[in-house]
Design a protein around this motif. Structure first.
Motif, PDB file in Angstrom:
ATOM      1  N   ARG A  13      40.006  87.184  16.594  1.00  0.00           N
ATOM      2  CA  ARG A  13      41.460  86.998  16.665  1.00  0.00           C
ATOM      3  C   ARG A  13      41.809  85.582  17.106  1.00  0.00           C
ATOM      4  O   ARG A  13      42.786  84.993  16.622  1.00  0.00           O
ATOM      5  N   VAL A  17      44.080  82.936  14.993  1.00  0.00           N
ATOM      6  CA  VAL A  17      45.247  82.249  15.553  1.00  0.00           C
ATOM      7  C   VAL A  17      45.116  80.745  15.355  1.00  0.00           C
ATOM      8  O   VAL A  17      46.092  80.055  15.003  1.00  0.00           O
ATOM      9  N   ARG A  74      51.139  85.393  24.941  1.00  0.00           N
ATOM     10  CA  ARG A  74      51.651  85.823  23.643  1.00  0.00           C
ATOM     11  C   ARG A  74      53.074  85.338  23.403  1.00  0.00           C
ATOM     12  O   ARG A  74      53.387  84.830  22.306  1.00  0.00           O
ATOM     13  N   ALA A 118      46.558  80.002  23.452  1.00  0.00           N
ATOM     14  CA  ALA A 118      45.599  80.761  22.633  1.00  0.00           C
ATOM     15  C   ALA A 118      44.219  80.751  23.279  1.00  0.00           C
ATOM     16  O   ALA A 118      43.552  81.792  23.394  1.00  0.00           O
ATOM     17  N   PHE A 200      52.011  83.476  11.433  1.00  0.00           N
ATOM     18  CA  PHE A 200      51.459  83.174  12.761  1.00  0.00           C
ATOM     19  C   PHE A 200      52.236  83.893  13.864  1.00  0.00           C
ATOM     20  O   PHE A 200      51.641  84.496  14.773  1.00  0.00           O
ATOM     21  N   TYR A 203      51.507  87.616  13.791  1.00  0.00           N
ATOM     22  CA  TYR A 203      50.144  87.898  14.249  1.00  0.00           C
ATOM     23  C   TYR A 203      50.037  87.743  15.763  1.00  0.00           C
ATOM     24  O   TYR A 203      49.413  88.574  16.450  1.00  0.00           O
ATOM     25  N   ALA A 204      50.643  86.674  16.309  1.00  0.00           N
ATOM     26  CA  ALA A 204      50.588  86.454  17.754  1.00  0.00           C
ATOM     27  C   ALA A 204      51.228  87.615  18.509  1.00  0.00           C
ATOM     28  O   ALA A 204      50.737  88.025  19.571  1.00  0.00           O
TER      29      ALA A 204
END
Length: 453
Positions: A13, A17, A74, A118, A200, A203-204
């Motif tokens: 993951r 990212v 996040r 991240a 993005f 997904y985050a």
């Protein structure tokens, strides 16, 4: 531990990212300056736009790092994606100088927001699953390698799309006519990047679960930022290892500033025309990112061969400094031989820096606790950006030739030599070497809060 992914899943993951965030940035590298020129901006105005980007990133770097430590990884990552989405749309479609300047400032805000969360999420997750002695270097190396690969692919795609739109029936001209000049062929890579930014953000928000945090309001989070930032700065002053990492980032910033400032002019001189020089520079930039990706991928191997992460950093930065010395030595020479040596030096700069980066960060994460991890990464990024701005300004004032290149080479060599002394931890105490891949070890750590206390 419900909802917290296993280390292998967290690594995948984290890599995803990195790709989703940096691919849109890569898409802008080739067309951005040309797009601003097509919008009628002068070089002075373009320089002002880039200054707005740099100043915004520098001003927000530490506060956003503190926000990530207080509010969560996040949410800050999603905010970075939203800022970049707005920036890419504004720059792609904007025609007024204020729109383009605002877009570049928002891009700087996105860069500051993305600096650290991240990677901090990945380290937090691995530590939550496997303890503070868990092996980190492999995941950090793959993330850095994925970042460089995304930048390399984005650079090629961003340079090729406008050219491809001009072939055959000239779709680019039709697109420009249909939108009354709002969408130019050079806008298309940025709009594609905006679409990736949407992916993005989603997904985050959905794929990065975090360990539970104390409930925090925005007001409370903002109130906690100054103490966290102060702790990050104090840790850099008190912990010898963290100080080495920060000074190494400053040396790398100086080197990269010199390379990025001087290479376009050198390629134009080599090809004899600015247009062909720009194409050659785009190819070189892509090759540089590819070398950085290879170096990052080889970072764990470099640490094993060198015997420790510290010696791997020394070797990587030393190789990068050697590459800059090659570029300086061939700056005033013509011919195929000097050009080959210069290209070799260019590749060494990125290969060596790529191999050093994950090892530096793996060492730093063993000294910094989760309460200030993103802040420490922001301090590292700020050191790189400030040194790059200062060195770029000085290099631009030096006479053409080897001297500007040697300025960056000396800065990077000095950073490498920082790692040639005895291994030391906080307060000058020796600390255990990082474990080999797969081993478990819990070396002493210096939490940012303890540095404040």
């Amino acid at each position: 531990m419900s909802g917290i992914p296993e280390p292998s899943a967290a690594r995948r993951r984290y890599v995803t990212v990195c790709v989703l965030f940096w691919l849109p940035i890569g898409l802008t590298i080739a067309p951005l300056i040309l797009l601003l020129t097509e919008r009628g901006m002068t070089l002075v105005a373009i320089a002002g736009c880039f200054a707005a980007h740099s100043l915004t990133a520098a001003v927000l770097e530490l506060p956003t790092g503190g926000l990530s430590d207080v509010l969560g990884r996040r949410a800050v990552l999603a905010a970075a994606g939203v800022a970049n989405l707005a920036a890419l749309v504004l720059v792609a479609l904007g025609t007024a100088p204020w729109q383009l300047g605002l877009g570049m400032a928002l891009m700087g805000a996105g860069r500051a927001l993305s600096s650290g969360p991240a990677e901090a999420w990945y380290v937090d997750t691995v530590h939550a699953r496997s303890g503070p002695g868990a092996e980190l270097r492999t995941g950090l190396a793959r993330g850095a390698s994925a970042t460089s690969a995304a930048l390399a692919g984005g650079t090629l795609l961003g340079g090729a799309l406008p050219w491809l739109l001009g072939l055959g029936p000239d779709l680019g001209d039709r697109l420009s006519g249909a939108t009354s000049g709002m969408v130019l062929p050079l806008s298309v890579p940025l709009l594609l990047g905006a679409a990736v930014e949407i992916a993005f953000v989603l997904y985050a928000l959905t794929a990065l679960p975090e360990p539970p945090r104390p409930a925090a309001t925005l007001r409370g989070a903002l109130r906690g930022i100054p103490a966290t930032v102060a702790g990050g700065l104090r840790l850099g002053g008190r912990d010898a290892l963290v100080r080495r990492v920060l000074l190494s980032a400053a040396g790398a910033g100086s080197a990269l500033a010199v390379v990025e400032l001087l290479t376009p002019g050198r390629t134009a001189a080599l090809t004899g025309a600015p247009e062909s020089g720009a194409v050659l520079f785009a190819l070189l930039a892509c090759a540089g990112f590819a070398c950085s990706a290879v170096g990052s991928h080889l970072a764990p191997l470099a640490a094993r061969l060198a015997g420790s992460g510290e010696r791997a950093v020394l070797a990587g930065l030393g190789a990068a400094a050697g590459g800059l010395f090659l570029l300086g030595a061939t700056a005033a020479a013509d011919g195929v031989g000097p050009a080959v040596l210069a290209a070799t030096g260019f590749g060494l700069v990125y290969l060596g820096r790529g191999a050093a980066g994950p090892n530096e960060n793996e060492l730093m994460h063993r000294r910094v606790g989760g309460s200030g991890r993103a802040t420490a990464l922001s301090v590292q990024s700020l050191a790189l950006q400030l040194s790059a701005a200062l060195t770029g300004s000085v290099a631009s004032l030096l006479p053409p030739g080897p001297l500007p290149w040697l300025l960056g080479a000396v800065a990077l060599l000095a950073a490498a030599l920082l790692w040639s002394g005895p291994r030391s931890g906080r307060g000058g105490r020796r600390f255990p070497a990082p474990p080999a891949d797969g081993e478990r070890q819990a070396p002493p750590r210096a939490d940012i809060r303890s540095a404040v206390e």
